[in-house]
Write a protein that holds these residues in place. Structure first.
Motif, PDB file in Angstrom:
ATOM      1  N   GLN A  63      -3.440   8.361  25.174  1.00 22.04           N
ATOM      2  CA  GLN A  63      -3.136   9.415  24.052  1.00 22.04           C
ATOM      3  C   GLN A  63      -4.029   9.463  23.539  1.00 22.04           C
ATOM      4  O   GLN A  63      -4.577  10.654  23.071  1.00 22.04           O
ATOM      5  CB  GLN A  63      -1.969   8.628  23.557  1.00 22.04           C
ATOM      6  N   GLY A  64      -4.839   8.315  22.986  1.00 16.21           N
ATOM      7  CA  GLY A  64      -5.240   8.437  21.833  1.00 16.21           C
ATOM      8  C   GLY A  64      -6.427   8.934  21.883  1.00 16.21           C
ATOM      9  O   GLY A  64      -7.199   9.934  21.611  1.00 16.21           O
ATOM     10  N   PHE A  75      -0.535  13.853  21.362  1.00 17.05           N
ATOM     11  CA  PHE A  75      -0.589  12.396  20.907  1.00 17.05           C
ATOM     12  C   PHE A  75      -0.825  11.379  20.385  1.00 17.05           C
ATOM     13  O   PHE A  75      -1.474  10.131  20.692  1.00 17.05           O
ATOM     14  CB  PHE A  75      -1.482  12.805  22.663  1.00 17.05           C
ATOM     15  N   ARG A  76      -1.515  12.114  19.243  1.00 15.47           N
ATOM     16  CA  ARG A  76      -1.944  10.728  18.255  1.00 15.47           C
ATOM     17  C   ARG A  76      -1.054   9.645  17.984  1.00 15.47           C
ATOM     18  O   ARG A  76      -0.363   9.897  17.798  1.00 15.47           O
ATOM     19  CB  ARG A  76      -1.931  10.984  16.588  1.00 15.47           C
ATOM     20  N   PRO A  77      -1.655   7.837  18.470  1.00 13.02           N
ATOM     21  CA  PRO A  77      -0.895   7.329  18.020  1.00 13.02           C
ATOM     22  C   PRO A  77       0.146   6.964  16.441  1.00 13.02           C
ATOM     23  O   PRO A  77      -0.770   6.878  16.204  1.00 13.02           O
ATOM     24  CB  PRO A  77      -1.014   6.554  18.998  1.00 13.02           C
ATOM     25  N   SER A  78       0.821   6.566  16.213  1.00  7.68           N
ATOM     26  CA  SER A  78       1.369   6.029  14.893  1.00  7.68           C
ATOM     27  C   SER A  78       0.162   4.699  14.725  1.00  7.68           C
ATOM     28  O   SER A  78      -0.552   4.189  15.294  1.00  7.68           O
ATOM     29  CB  SER A  78       2.421   5.460  15.323  1.00  7.68           C
ATOM     30  N   PRO A  79       0.104   5.309  13.355  1.00  8.63           N
ATOM     31  CA  PRO A  79      -0.954   3.967  12.559  1.00  8.63           C
ATOM     32  C   PRO A  79      -0.924   2.359  12.969  1.00  8.63           C
ATOM     33  O   PRO A  79       1.080   1.798  13.039  1.00  8.63           O
ATOM     34  CB  PRO A  79      -1.389   4.489  10.854  1.00  8.63           C
ATOM     35  N   ARG A  80      -1.853   1.728  13.131  1.00  8.11           N
ATOM     36  CA  ARG A  80      -0.881   0.116  13.156  1.00  8.11           C
ATOM     37  C   ARG A  80      -0.974  -0.175  11.492  1.00  8.11           C
ATOM     38  O   ARG A  80      -2.261  -0.278  11.166  1.00  8.11           O
ATOM     39  CB  ARG A  80      -2.507  -0.461  14.340  1.00  8.11           C
ATOM     40  N   LEU A  81      -0.609  -0.945  11.233  1.00 11.54           N
ATOM     41  CA  LEU A  81      -0.104  -1.685  10.622  1.00 11.54           C
ATOM     42  C   LEU A  81      -0.054  -2.995  10.552  1.00 11.54           C
ATOM     43  O   LEU A  81      -0.275  -3.649  11.562  1.00 11.54           O
ATOM     44  CB  LEU A  81       1.362  -0.461   9.364  1.00 11.54           C
ATOM     45  N   GLU A 181       8.141   0.530  17.417  1.00 12.65           N
ATOM     46  CA  GLU A 181       7.088   0.638  16.758  1.00 12.65           C
ATOM     47  C   GLU A 181       6.282   1.461  16.676  1.00 12.65           C
ATOM     48  O   GLU A 181       5.783   1.711  16.023  1.00 12.65           O
ATOM     49  CB  GLU A 181       5.923  -0.302  18.002  1.00 12.65           C
ATOM     50  N   GLU A 182       6.710   2.536  17.943  1.00 12.56           N
ATOM     51  CA  GLU A 182       6.210   4.009  17.646  1.00 12.56           C
ATOM     52  C   GLU A 182       6.669   4.739  17.010  1.00 12.56           C
ATOM     53  O   GLU A 182       8.053   5.056  16.434  1.00 12.56           O
ATOM     54  CB  GLU A 182       5.492   4.849  19.301  1.00 12.56           C
ATOM     55  N   ASP A 183       5.791   5.416  15.374  1.00 10.46           N
ATOM     56  CA  ASP A 183       6.238   6.429  14.685  1.00 10.46           C
ATOM     57  C   ASP A 183       5.560   7.779  14.415  1.00 10.46           C
ATOM     58  O   ASP A 183       5.474   7.501  13.878  1.00 10.46           O
ATOM     59  CB  ASP A 183       6.641   5.501  13.239  1.00 10.46           C
ATOM     60  N   PRO A 184       5.759   8.453  15.779  1.00  7.33           N
ATOM     61  CA  PRO A 184       4.945   9.954  15.653  1.00  7.33           C
ATOM     62  C   PRO A 184       5.159  10.387  14.495  1.00  7.33           C
ATOM     63  O   PRO A 184       4.439  11.076  14.352  1.00  7.33           O
ATOM     64  CB  PRO A 184       4.823  10.431  17.089  1.00  7.33           C
ATOM     65  N   SER A 186       5.205   9.505  11.318  1.00  3.78           N
ATOM     66  CA  SER A 186       4.632   9.405  10.306  1.00  3.78           C
ATOM     67  C   SER A 186       3.545   9.735  10.102  1.00  3.78           C
ATOM     68  O   SER A 186       2.650  10.083   9.222  1.00  3.78           O
ATOM     69  CB  SER A 186       4.113   7.836   9.927  1.00  3.78           C
ATOM     70  N   VAL A 187       2.890  11.098  11.721  1.00  8.08           N
ATOM     71  CA  VAL A 187       1.431  11.414  11.827  1.00  8.08           C
ATOM     72  C   VAL A 187       1.159  13.188  11.930  1.00  8.08           C
ATOM     73  O   VAL A 187       0.766  13.815  11.940  1.00  8.08           O
ATOM     74  CB  VAL A 187       0.058  10.831  12.557  1.00  8.08           C
ATOM     75  N   MET A 188       2.958  13.232  11.507  1.00  8.52           N
ATOM     76  CA  MET A 188       3.275  15.091  12.387  1.00  8.52           C
ATOM     77  C   MET A 188       4.620  14.935  11.774  1.00  8.52           C
ATOM     78  O   MET A 188       5.513  14.757  11.796  1.00  8.52           O
ATOM     79  CB  MET A 188       3.329  15.019  14.342  1.00  8.52           C
TER      80      MET A 188
END
Length: 291
Positions: A63-64, A75-81, A181-184, A186-188
């Motif tokens: 995806q990335g 397709f951007r993955p959520s940021p890793r925190l 864990e994935e929170d798309p 947060s970026v879209m």
């Protein structure tokens, strides 16, 4: 609606644990460091999940790469925190699903970077494996039922982020959700995250269904009955972008046709033919237990 606790320790209103069970949970948390562990106690089975270093699934990496190379922002993955931020984000997302009426695992104990959850039984992936050779009709019907549940999630203004059958479960015939864990979103925008949900879920449906010619349209119709018009609109945009890179993906596949590429091709080919212009139904479900 399943309860999620606040802060640390045993959540109020959750599963009541005996003193010896709490002691065993604490012992496991201190003495081991596995990311996901099963804990069998005399009265129940629990699961420990720790946030920390994790090898990303292959398709998340794909995806990335696709988002960067082909300019497909969906397709951007959520940021890793950090581990504690990942834990907080997952707990918040579980609460939002539970508040909307969807089934999620009960959290019976939590710390800053770990949570102990009830056992929810077999995942949909396991149910599908059991049904594949003995009841093909029930197998594909389960894929359609999960699509319906995903539509209800979107109607409630939510998105899952990683809608795979290994992250869904069944309880009393109702589809439940886990692994947030994935929170798309947060970026879209949320509607874009919902379109991404559908695309990712059809990677599974198109490749796992026994009768894809019947099951893919039925699953799409099940999702479409509930999904907001904005999600349809964003799915149309995402499918258009995927269609533009499909020839290149096929060319790459001629050199090496991995399973991720094959699923991408199958899902894109189906969605390019699907009725993506359908508007929102006036009877859109608003919670996980409607219908």
């Amino acid at each position: 609606m399943d309860h999620l606790g606040d802060g640390f320790g045993v959540p109020k209103g959750g599963i009541e644990l005996a003193d010896n069970e709490i002691a065993e949970i604490l012992r496991m948390l201190v003495e081991s460091d596995g990311r996901v562990q099963c804990l069998d106690l005399p009265r129940r089975r629990l699961w420990i999940k720790r946030q920390g270093v994790k090898i990303l699934p292959r398709f998340v990496s794909f995806q990335g790469l696709a988002a960067a190379l082909f300019r497909v922002p969906q397709f951007r993955p959520s940021p890793r925190l950090s581990p504690d931020a990942m834990q907080a984000r997952e707990i918040v997302r579980m609460r939002s699903f539970a508040a909307a009426g969807f089934l999620v695992p009960k959290v019976v104990y939590q710390s800053k970077t770990a949570m102990v959850m009830e056992d929810v039984g077999l995942t949909l992936a396991q149910h599908l494996k059991d049904l594949h050779s003995v009841d093909p009709v029930a197998h594909d019907a389960l894929l359609v039922r999960a699509a319906d549940a995903l539509g209800r999630v979107h109607a409630a203004g939510l998105s899952h982020g990683r809608p795979h059958v290994r992250d869904f479960f069944l309880r009393d015939g109702q589809v439940g959700f886990m692994d947030f864990e994935e929170d798309p979103a947060s970026v879209m925008p949320q509607e874009m995250a919902q379109a991404r949900d559908v695309f990712l879920y059809f990677l599974v449906v198109a490749s796992a269904s026994i009768r894809p010619g019947e099951t893919c349209p039925a699953a799409f119709e099940a999702w479409s009955r509930h999904a907001p018009e904005a999600a349809h609109r964003e799915l149309r945009e995402l499918t258009t972008l995927a269609g533009r890179i499909l020839p290149l993906v096929r060319l790459i596949g001629r050199v090496h046709m991995g399973s991720d590429l094959r699923r991408f091709i199958m899902a894109t080919e189906f969605l390019m033919k699907a009725p993506l212009d359908r508007a929102e139904s006036p009877n859109t479900a608003k919670a996980g237990q409607d219908g």
